[in-house]
Design an enzyme around this catalytic site. Structure first.
Site, PDB file in Angstrom:
ATOM      1  N   CYS A 229      88.826 -53.299  57.079  1.00  0.00           N
ATOM      2  CA  CYS A 229      87.968 -52.811  58.169  1.00  0.00           C
ATOM      3  C   CYS A 229      88.653 -51.833  59.109  1.00  0.00           C
ATOM      4  CB  CYS A 229      87.430 -54.000  58.968  1.00  0.00           C
ATOM      5  SG  CYS A 229      86.217 -53.467  60.200  1.00  0.00           S
TER       6      CYS A 229
ATOM      7  N   CYS B 239      69.658 -52.131  61.995  1.00  0.00           N
ATOM      8  CA  CYS B 239      70.729 -53.132  61.993  1.00  0.00           C
ATOM      9  C   CYS B 239      71.793 -52.769  63.013  1.00  0.00           C
ATOM     10  CB  CYS B 239      71.403 -53.191  60.627  1.00  0.00           C
ATOM     11  SG  CYS B 239      70.260 -53.412  59.273  1.00  0.00           S
TER      12      CYS B 239
ATOM     13  N   ARG C 203      70.890 -54.854  48.141  1.00  0.00           N
ATOM     14  CA  ARG C 203      71.115 -53.564  48.826  1.00  0.00           C
ATOM     15  C   ARG C 203      72.354 -52.851  48.276  1.00  0.00           C
ATOM     16  NH1 ARG C 203      71.146 -55.195  53.943  1.00  0.00           N
ATOM     17  NH2 ARG C 203      68.894 -55.216  53.756  1.00  0.00           N
TER      18      ARG C 203
HETATM   19  N1  SAM Z   1      82.330 -58.093  63.116  1.00  0.00           N
HETATM   20  C1  SAM Z   1      81.235 -58.646  62.427  1.00  0.00           C
HETATM   21  C2  SAM Z   1      81.627 -59.372  61.156  1.00  0.00           C
HETATM   22  O1  SAM Z   1      82.657 -59.072  60.593  1.00  0.00           O
HETATM   23  O2  SAM Z   1      80.869 -60.238  60.747  1.00  0.00           O
HETATM   24  C3  SAM Z   1      80.159 -57.646  62.093  1.00  0.00           C
HETATM   25  C4  SAM Z   1      80.529 -56.225  61.686  1.00  0.00           C
HETATM   26  S1  SAM Z   1      81.473 -56.075  60.156  1.00  0.00           S
HETATM   27  C5  SAM Z   1      82.007 -54.407  60.204  1.00  0.00           C
HETATM   28  C6  SAM Z   1      80.195 -56.175  58.903  1.00  0.00           C
HETATM   29  C7  SAM Z   1      80.589 -56.082  57.481  1.00  0.00           C
HETATM   30  O3  SAM Z   1      80.903 -54.741  57.140  1.00  0.00           O
HETATM   31  C8  SAM Z   1      81.806 -56.834  57.004  1.00  0.00           C
HETATM   32  O4  SAM Z   1      81.554 -58.191  56.793  1.00  0.00           O
HETATM   33  C9  SAM Z   1      82.129 -56.134  55.698  1.00  0.00           C
HETATM   34  O5  SAM Z   1      81.479 -56.788  54.634  1.00  0.00           O
HETATM   35  C10 SAM Z   1      81.560 -54.736  55.903  1.00  0.00           C
HETATM   36  N2  SAM Z   1      82.636 -53.730  55.913  1.00  0.00           N
HETATM   37  C11 SAM Z   1      83.514 -53.492  56.902  1.00  0.00           C
HETATM   38  N3  SAM Z   1      84.390 -52.515  56.566  1.00  0.00           N
HETATM   39  C12 SAM Z   1      84.059 -52.130  55.326  1.00  0.00           C
HETATM   40  C13 SAM Z   1      84.593 -51.157  54.420  1.00  0.00           C
HETATM   41  N4  SAM Z   1      85.661 -50.430  54.737  1.00  0.00           N
HETATM   42  N5  SAM Z   1      84.001 -50.999  53.219  1.00  0.00           N
HETATM   43  C14 SAM Z   1      82.925 -51.759  52.889  1.00  0.00           C
HETATM   44  N6  SAM Z   1      82.377 -52.677  53.695  1.00  0.00           N
HETATM   45  C15 SAM Z   1      82.941 -52.888  54.892  1.00  0.00           C
HETATM   46 FE1  SF4 Z   2      86.429 -58.049  60.629  1.00  0.00          FE
HETATM   47 FE2  SF4 Z   2      83.945 -57.472  61.555  1.00  0.00          FE
HETATM   48 FE3  SF4 Z   2      86.079 -57.216  63.134  1.00  0.00          FE
HETATM   49 FE4  SF4 Z   2      85.774 -55.527  61.124  1.00  0.00          FE
HETATM   50  S1  SF4 Z   2      84.447 -55.716  62.879  1.00  0.00           S
HETATM   51  S2  SF4 Z   2      87.700 -56.548  61.739  1.00  0.00           S
HETATM   52  S3  SF4 Z   2      84.816 -56.873  59.598  1.00  0.00           S
HETATM   53  S4  SF4 Z   2      85.315 -59.138  62.241  1.00  0.00           S
END
Ligand code: SAM
Ligand code: SF4
Ligand code: DTB
Length: 328
Positions: free
Chosen positions: A69, A106, A270
């Site tokens: 992330c 979303c 999706r």
């Molecule tokens: N922070 C919250 C969480 O983690 O539940 C919500 C936002 S988080 C960015 C939502 C989702 O985005 C993550 O669970 C992950 O599956 C997806 N995600 C984040 N970074 C990604 C990446 N570089 N490539 C693909 N999916 C990603």
């Molecule tokens: Fe993990 Fe969600 Fe935070 Fe990215 S935004 S670091 S997926 S908890």
């Protein structure tokens, strides 16, 4: 999969074993796509694709260490942290997304969990505002308590996104600051509050095929199945520990989509992150494999996405169209 193609509806099963799912996944590709198509066409209109728009309502600086992330504070990426957006900004963006054809909006926040008080109240106002625009509202805010889920439901939230990301055995390699059990507990709170569940994962994080199958197994054994199953290809972001991994093979993406379609026949599958790197043909293959939802718009949360013009051209070329919003 027991299916009489002409007379019966595909059976909804919640007792799929990983071995059975693996056998489906590993079918010769034409057979796999045929089975996915057969299931898909009995339960869904194969011309329709749900368009969902994403907005990052709170960006970066996240205390979690999810290795994929760009928003984790543990890694140095180009993401500029930004506090919770104003209600008016969010609703302006939602209106524009609606006017561009999206039916679901979303809202994502880079939080570990939701905090009660001002933060939650602001999100509740956003949910009410988005619903008032005639859009389905989805949030992804990290972990939720049962009471927070209840309040989001009361505000009219349609869906909550909370991904399991990968199989239970690989999870600890990617995320160390929360457990699979934590994720499942939030999913239970969402379900019990009467909000629909959006839950899927990411491929291309260095996992084995067994881990992908194990993820599908956990999802397919949920009862009910998640109403939406996002299949993401890792977006390899500079500064994250996974940035140098090889790209996902689009055939692997199509196999994941087809397998998800077969084991969770009623769910929306999706085709999520990673479309920017896919050709039109690869995306068309995923639609043939049973994908019936995409993220629309120029951005995902912090990374680019194909955008309205390119997607409109793709759907027109394929003779596909936007699915109407759910009632209620
Ligand atoms: N922070 C919250 C969480 O983690 O539940 C919500 C936002 S988080 C960015 C939502 C989702 O985005 C993550 O669970 C992950 O599956 C997806 N995600 C984040 N970074 C990604 C990446 N570089 N490539 C693909 N999916 C990603
Ligand atoms: Fe993990 Fe969600 Fe935070 Fe990215 S935004 S670091 S997926 S908890
Ligand atoms: C999901 O499964 N994928 C979306 C949404 N749910 C929240 C997020 C993808 C994020 C990709 C990286 C980024 O743009 O920051």
């Amino acid at each position: 999969m027991s299916l009489n193609p002409e007379t019966t509806l595909p059976e909804l099963r919640h007792d799929w074993t990983d071995e059975e799912i693996r056998a489906v996944h590993d079918l010769p590709f034409p057979e796999l796509v045929y089975r996915a198509q057969s299931v898909h066409r009995r339960l869904h209109d194969p011309r329709e694709v749900q368009l969902c728009s994403l907005l990052s309502i709170k960006t970066g600086g996240c205390p979690e260490d999810c290795k994929y992330c760009p928003q984790s504070a543990h890694y140095g990426t180009a993401v500029e942290p930004e506090g919770l957006l104003d209600l008016s900004r969010v609703l302006e963006t939602a209106r524009a997304a609606r006017d561009a054809g999206s039916t679901r909006f979303c809202m994502g926040a880079a939080w570990r969990e939701v905090r009660d008080g001002e933060e939650l109240e602001q999100v509740l106002a956003m949910v009410r505002g988005v619903r008032a625009l005639g859009l389905e509202a989805c949030c992804t805010l990290g972990m939720l308590t049962a009471e927070q889920a209840r309040r989001l439901a009361e505000a009219g939230l349609t869906a909550y996104n909370h991904n399991l990301d990968t199989g239970p055995d690989y999870y600890g390699e990617v995320i160390t600051t929360r457990t699979y059990a934590d994720r499942l507990a939030t999913l239970r709170h969402v379900r019990e509050a009467g909000i629909t569940v959006c839950c899927g994962g990411i491929i291309g994080m260095g996992e084995d095929l067994e881990d992908r199958i194990a993820l599908l197994g956990v999802l397919a054994r949920l009862d009910p199945h998640p109403e939406s199953v996002p299949v993401n290809a890792l977006v390899r972001v500079a500064g994250t520990p996974l940035e140098k991994l090889p790209p996902v093979d689009p055939i692997d993406m199509a196999r994941m989509v087809a397998t998800a379609r077969i084991v969770m026949p009623r769910s929306r599958v999706r085709l999520s992150a990673g479309r920017l790197e896919m050709t039109d043909e690869a995306q068309a293959l995923c639609f043939l494999a049973g994908a019936n939802s995409i993220f629309a718009g120029e951005r995902l949360l912090t990374t680019p996405n194909p955008g309205e013009a390119r997607d409109a051209a793709l759907l027109a070329k394929l003779g596909m169209r936007s699915a109407p919003a759910a009632e209620g």
